[in-house]
Design a protein around this motif. Structure first.
Motif, short mmCIF file in Angstrom:
data_model
loop_
_atom_site.label_atom_id
_atom_site.label_comp_id
_atom_site.label_asym_id
_atom_site.label_seq_id
_atom_site.Cartn_x
_atom_site.Cartn_y
_atom_site.Cartn_z
N ASP A 1 38.00 124.14 58.76
CA ASP A 1 36.89 125.01 59.13
C ASP A 1 36.93 125.22 60.64
N ARG A 2 37.20 126.44 61.06
CA ARG A 2 37.32 126.77 62.48
C ARG A 2 36.15 127.63 62.95
N THR A 3 35.06 127.63 62.19
CA THR A 3 33.92 128.49 62.52
C THR A 3 33.38 128.18 63.91
N GLU A 4 33.16 126.91 64.21
CA GLU A 4 32.59 126.56 65.51
C GLU A 4 33.56 126.89 66.63
N LEU A 5 34.85 126.68 66.40
CA LEU A 5 35.84 127.03 67.41
C LEU A 5 35.83 128.54 67.66
N ALA A 6 35.74 129.32 66.60
CA ALA A 6 35.69 130.77 66.75
C ALA A 6 34.46 131.19 67.54
N GLN A 7 33.32 130.54 67.27
CA GLN A 7 32.08 130.83 68.01
C GLN A 7 32.25 130.47 69.49
N LEU A 8 32.86 129.32 69.78
CA LEU A 8 33.08 128.91 71.16
C LEU A 8 34.02 129.88 71.88
N GLU A 9 35.02 130.39 71.16
CA GLU A 9 35.92 131.37 71.76
C GLU A 9 35.18 132.65 72.12
N ARG A 10 34.25 133.08 71.26
CA ARG A 10 33.45 134.27 71.57
C ARG A 10 32.57 134.01 72.79
N GLU A 11 31.95 132.82 72.85
CA GLU A 11 31.10 132.48 74.00
C GLU A 11 31.93 132.43 75.28
N LEU A 12 33.12 131.86 75.19
CA LEU A 12 33.99 131.80 76.36
C LEU A 12 34.31 133.21 76.85
N GLY A 13 34.58 134.11 75.93
CA GLY A 13 34.84 135.50 76.30
C GLY A 13 33.64 136.12 76.99
#
Length: 132
Positions: A56-68
């Motif tokens: 499950d990479r959901t949280e990682l994907a969310q963190l990547e969006r926040e980083l962007g």
């Protein structure tokens, strides 16, 4: 419980049902970002089964969006700082001209952010001070 009863469809269904292998493939399921791997296990030409992993990479994907988003904000702030520096240089140049013509000290305040610079003129030398 069957995959169909769980609402599994598409590429996720193909991989979990054994119809296909997968190597770090991304699938979306019920709002979750899953990374799938499936490897078939054979011995002596006979298929013994398979190993399937789902991460499950959901949280990682969310963190990547926040980083962007933070990177965008950082770029915007960098551009604003550059614009302010340009205005400050213009103000300093104009102050320098005034000091050369009149001599003495001139203080200028940029009311947008309260930054202030002071220029002092004495016998052909210009000293500048910036404060916030």
């Amino acid at each position: 419980m069957s995959l169909t009863a769980l609402g599994v469809q598409g590429r996720l269904y193909d991989v979990l049902s054994g119809a296909d292998e997968a190597h770090d493939e991304i699938a979306l399921h019920r709002g979750r970002v899953l990374v799938m791997n499936r490897m078939m296990i054979d011995k002596d030409g006979r298929r013994l089964g398979s190993v399937t992993t789902l991460r499950d990479r959901t949280e990682l994907a969310q963190l990547e969006r926040e980083l962007g988003s933070f990177r965008s904000s950082t770029e915007l702030l960098r551009a604003q700082a550059h614009e302010f520096a340009n205005q400050l240089h213009i103000g300093l140049a104009l102050t320098q001209l005034v000091c050369r013509r009149r001599g003495g000290e001139v203080a200028v305040t940029n009311t947008a952010d309260g930054a202030m610079f002071t220029a002092r003129m004495s016998v052909g030398r210009l000293a500048m001070e910036v404060s916030r």
